[in-house]
Write an enzyme that holds these catalytic residues in place. Sequence first.
Site, PDB file in Angstrom:
ATOM      1  N   GLU A 253     -30.813   7.322   7.148  1.00  8.72           N
ATOM      2  CA  GLU A 253     -29.727   7.427   7.758  1.00  8.72           C
ATOM      3  C   GLU A 253     -29.198   8.801   8.379  1.00  8.72           C
ATOM      4  OE1 GLU A 253     -27.437   5.128   7.492  1.00  8.72           O
ATOM      5  OE2 GLU A 253     -28.681   3.609   6.617  1.00  8.72           O
ATOM      6  N   CYS A 287     -20.499  11.070   8.985  1.00 11.86           N
ATOM      7  CA  CYS A 287     -21.574  10.480  10.205  1.00 11.86           C
ATOM      8  C   CYS A 287     -20.636   9.496  11.265  1.00 11.86           C
ATOM      9  CB  CYS A 287     -22.632  10.213   9.480  1.00 11.86           C
ATOM     10  SG  CYS A 287     -22.281   8.848   8.034  1.00 11.86           S
TER      11      CYS A 287
HETATM   12  P1  NDP Z   1     -30.116  17.887   6.982  1.00 15.45           P
HETATM   13  O1  NDP Z   1     -30.934  17.012   7.754  1.00 15.45           O
HETATM   14  O2  NDP Z   1     -30.093  19.285   7.101  1.00 15.45           O
HETATM   15  O3  NDP Z   1     -30.413  17.802   5.214  1.00 15.45           O
HETATM   16  C1  NDP Z   1     -30.369  16.642   4.504  1.00 15.45           C
HETATM   17  C2  NDP Z   1     -31.090  16.723   3.370  1.00 15.45           C
HETATM   18  O4  NDP Z   1     -32.497  16.776   3.703  1.00 15.45           O
HETATM   19  C3  NDP Z   1     -30.857  17.690   2.569  1.00 15.45           C
HETATM   20  O5  NDP Z   1     -30.942  17.681   1.036  1.00 15.45           O
HETATM   21  C4  NDP Z   1     -31.922  18.875   3.062  1.00 15.45           C
HETATM   22  O6  NDP Z   1     -32.005  20.056   1.971  1.00 15.45           O
HETATM   23  C5  NDP Z   1     -32.991  18.011   3.080  1.00 15.45           C
HETATM   24  N1  NDP Z   1     -34.136  18.569   4.010  1.00 15.45           N
HETATM   25  C6  NDP Z   1     -34.166  19.564   4.693  1.00 15.45           C
HETATM   26  N2  NDP Z   1     -35.563  19.824   5.415  1.00 15.45           N
HETATM   27  C7  NDP Z   1     -36.220  18.869   4.731  1.00 15.45           C
HETATM   28  C8  NDP Z   1     -37.622  18.592   4.794  1.00 15.45           C
HETATM   29  N3  NDP Z   1     -38.204  19.305   5.679  1.00 15.45           N
HETATM   30  N4  NDP Z   1     -38.187  17.707   3.956  1.00 15.45           N
HETATM   31  C9  NDP Z   1     -37.221  16.844   3.294  1.00 15.45           C
HETATM   32  N5  NDP Z   1     -35.945  17.322   3.008  1.00 15.45           N
HETATM   33  C10 NDP Z   1     -35.422  18.266   3.810  1.00 15.45           C
HETATM   34  O7  NDP Z   1     -28.667  17.317   7.022  1.00 15.45           O
HETATM   35  P2  NDP Z   1     -27.164  17.774   6.393  1.00 15.45           P
HETATM   36  O8  NDP Z   1     -27.477  18.053   4.812  1.00 15.45           O
HETATM   37  O9  NDP Z   1     -26.836  18.988   7.247  1.00 15.45           O
HETATM   38  O10 NDP Z   1     -26.182  16.675   6.731  1.00 15.45           O
HETATM   39  C11 NDP Z   1     -25.469  16.370   7.915  1.00 15.45           C
HETATM   40  C12 NDP Z   1     -26.408  15.423   8.551  1.00 15.45           C
HETATM   41  O11 NDP Z   1     -26.360  14.246   8.001  1.00 15.45           O
HETATM   42  C13 NDP Z   1     -25.397  15.188  10.133  1.00 15.45           C
HETATM   43  O12 NDP Z   1     -26.280  14.949  11.027  1.00 15.45           O
HETATM   44  C14 NDP Z   1     -24.921  13.555   9.662  1.00 15.45           C
HETATM   45  O13 NDP Z   1     -24.438  12.935  10.737  1.00 15.45           O
HETATM   46  C15 NDP Z   1     -25.774  12.920   8.796  1.00 15.45           C
HETATM   47  N6  NDP Z   1     -25.595  11.939   7.989  1.00 15.45           N
HETATM   48  C16 NDP Z   1     -25.606  10.729   8.331  1.00 15.45           C
HETATM   49  C17 NDP Z   1     -25.329   9.793   7.313  1.00 15.45           C
HETATM   50  C18 NDP Z   1     -25.572   8.263   7.389  1.00 15.45           C
HETATM   51  O14 NDP Z   1     -25.175   7.360   6.685  1.00 15.45           O
HETATM   52  N7  NDP Z   1     -26.210   7.958   8.473  1.00 15.45           N
HETATM   53  C19 NDP Z   1     -24.192  10.098   6.417  1.00 15.45           C
HETATM   54  C20 NDP Z   1     -23.803  11.320   6.221  1.00 15.45           C
HETATM   55  C21 NDP Z   1     -24.699  12.594   7.160  1.00 15.45           C
HETATM   56  P3  NDP Z   1     -31.199  21.486   2.310  1.00 15.45           P
HETATM   57  O15 NDP Z   1     -29.708  21.137   2.326  1.00 15.45           O
HETATM   58  O16 NDP Z   1     -31.519  22.116   0.964  1.00 15.45           O
HETATM   59  O17 NDP Z   1     -31.768  21.853   3.359  1.00 15.45           O
END
Ligand code: NDP
Length: 524
Positions: A253, A287
Site C-alpha cells: 500500500e 495517502c
Molecule cells: P516509509 O516508506 O518511510 O516507511 C514505512 C515503514 O517501512 C516504516 O515502518 C519504516 O520504518 C519501514 N521501513 C523503512 N525502510 C525499510 C526497509 N528498508 N525495509 C523494511 N521496512 C522499512 O513511509 P512513511 O512511514 O514515511 O509513510 C508515508 C507514506 O506512506 C506516504 O507515501 C503515504 O502515501 C504512504 N501511505 C500509504 C497508504 C496506503 O494505504 N496506500 C496509507 C498511508 C500511508 P521507519 O519509519 O523506522 O523508517
Amino acid sequence: MATPSTRQGEARSTATTDRRGHDVLQSHAPATGVLLGEVPISSPEEVRGAVARARRAQEAWGLLPLAERSERVLRYRGALVDRAEEVVDLISRECGKPKQEALLHEVAPIADLTTYYAKRAGKSLARREIEMHLMKHKRAHVHYAPRGVVGIISPWNFPFSITMGDAIAALIAGNAVVVKPSEVTPLVLQKAKEIWDATGLAEDLFQVVHGYGGTGAALIDAGVDKIVFTGGVATGKRVAAMCGERLIPCTLELGGKAPLIACADADVERTARAIVFGGFANSGQICVSVERVYAHEAIHDRLLERVVGLVSELRQGDPQSASVDVGAVTFPKQLEIAEAHLRDAIGKGAELRAGGKRRAGQGMFFEPTILARCDHRMTVMTEEIFGPIVPFMKVSTEEEAIALANDSHLGLNAYVFTKDRERGGRIAERVVAGSVLVNDVLVNHACPETPFGGVKQSGIGRVHGEDALREMCEVRHVMVDRVPSLERDPIWFPYTPELLKWAFKGARALFGGGSLASKLGELL
Ligand code: NDP
C-alpha cells in the site's frame, strides 16, 4: 544493536539508551515537543525470536474453528472500545491529530472492521466448490488455509487503523502477526499490544517489534510467510525486492496523488467543504488526501473563493482541544517537503491564496495552504505532497480533467463531484485509480467491505474486503472423482497409435471449427 536509518537525524523520535543500557526509541508529541515515552529497539535476533514464538502460537490458533477465532478477536474489540478514551488520547498526542480524528478515523473503523470480519469470515473463507468445465466426472473445491506468520510494516500517519486493520484480518484468517510500526509513532502500537495481552488472548499471536527501517528489513528476513507493507513508493520497492528474493507474497500500500474533478454542475458548497476536509484532515498526511483539484471553468472561481473562505475558518492548534480542526504535522520532514513544493509552484507562477508557511512558536504546524493557477510543470501537481497543501487547476472540459487526473504515476483514490450521479459514475470508471468516490472524499478507507489499494505505483494487492481476507490465506485445491475410479485412465500409459487417433478426433470434435464442435462448444 539496531542500525538507525538515515532519517534518524531528522526524525522526531530519537534513539538513545536507557538506564540498563538498552537501545530505545523516544517518542515526542509533535504539537508540544513533550516526551511521551520510549520503547526498546529490537535487535535482528529479537525479531527472529518474535517470529519463531508467533509460529508456535499460530499452530494452535490456526486449528481453532473460524467461529471461535472470530469470537476471541471480538473480545479484543470489546476491550479496545472500553479503553477508547485512553487510545484516542495517545493517538492524538503521538500523531498530533485531533481527538475526533483519532476516534472516527482510527479506533471506530477498527471496531467496525473487526465486527465485519468476525461476521463475514465464515462466508468469505468457506470451502468453495468449483464447477468443472470439461472434466465433469471430477469434483473440485478450494479451501483457505492460514499462511502462518504475517509480518506487518506500517507508517506513522494512521498508526492504529492501518496496522490493526491488517492485523485483525490476518488473525481471523488464522495467522499470527508480528508488527513493525514506524519509528515515528511506536507508542500507539505498544498500547494496542498492551490491550491485546490484557484481553487474555495468546500473547505470542500478536507481537510488536520496534526500530527503524533496518528492523523492518529484519522482519522480512525472519521467516515470515507474508508481508503487508504500507509506506512510501521508494521503500515499497525495496520491500518488494526483499520479498521477491525470499519468494514470499507481499501486499504493498504505497503513495497516492488523489485528484478531485469538480464538474461544471457540481454543488459548490459540498465540493468546497469536501476539498477542505479531504485536503486538511490529519494535516493532509493521508495517502488519499485531496492532492490536486481540477475545477471546470464554469465553477472554478466560485469554488476557489468558497474554499479560501472555509480555510480561513479552520482552527489550528494543540489537537488535545476538542475545538481544534487541524493539528500538527507528525513527521518533521513533511514541513520541508511542503516548503519545497511551495517554492517550486510559486516560482513557476502559482498564486498563493491561503496559508503558505510553518507556524511560528512551539510545535510542528504548517498552515492549511491553497494554491491557484497550478499546472503539471509543478511538483505540487505531480508528486505526493502528504501535507496541508491543496493546488487548484482550471480546466475547460471534463475530458481535459480526466486526462490530467490520469497523468500520474500514482493511482490510489480519486474523487468526482457532480450533481448528475450517473455521469459521475461514468467519469469515475475512466479515472485510473484503485477507488473513485463520487461526491465524497476519504470515507472508503473506513469501509471494511470495500477493497482498498492502488494501481500503477500506488501498490500491489488490496486490504479490506473479502479479497484481502483471502489473501491472508493460501488457496488450496482438492479434487476427487465423482464416480469410482477406473483401474487405468484412458490417457495414462501406455500410449498407442489408436489412442492418438482418438485423441485427435476428440480434440477436433470439442474445439475444431465444425458445426458439431461449435454446438459442443456452446454446451461446455
Ligand atoms: P516509509 O516508506 O518511510 O516507511 C514505512 C515503514 O517501512 C516504516 O515502518 C519504516 O520504518 C519501514 N521501513 C523503512 N525502510 C525499510 C526497509 N528498508 N525495509 C523494511 N521496512 C522499512 O513511509 P512513511 O512511514 O514515511 O509513510 C508515508 C507514506 O506512506 C506516504 O507515501 C503515504 O502515501 C504512504 N501511505 C500509504 C497508504 C496506503 O494505504 N496506500 C496509507 C498511508 C500511508 P521507519 O519509519 O523506522 O523508517
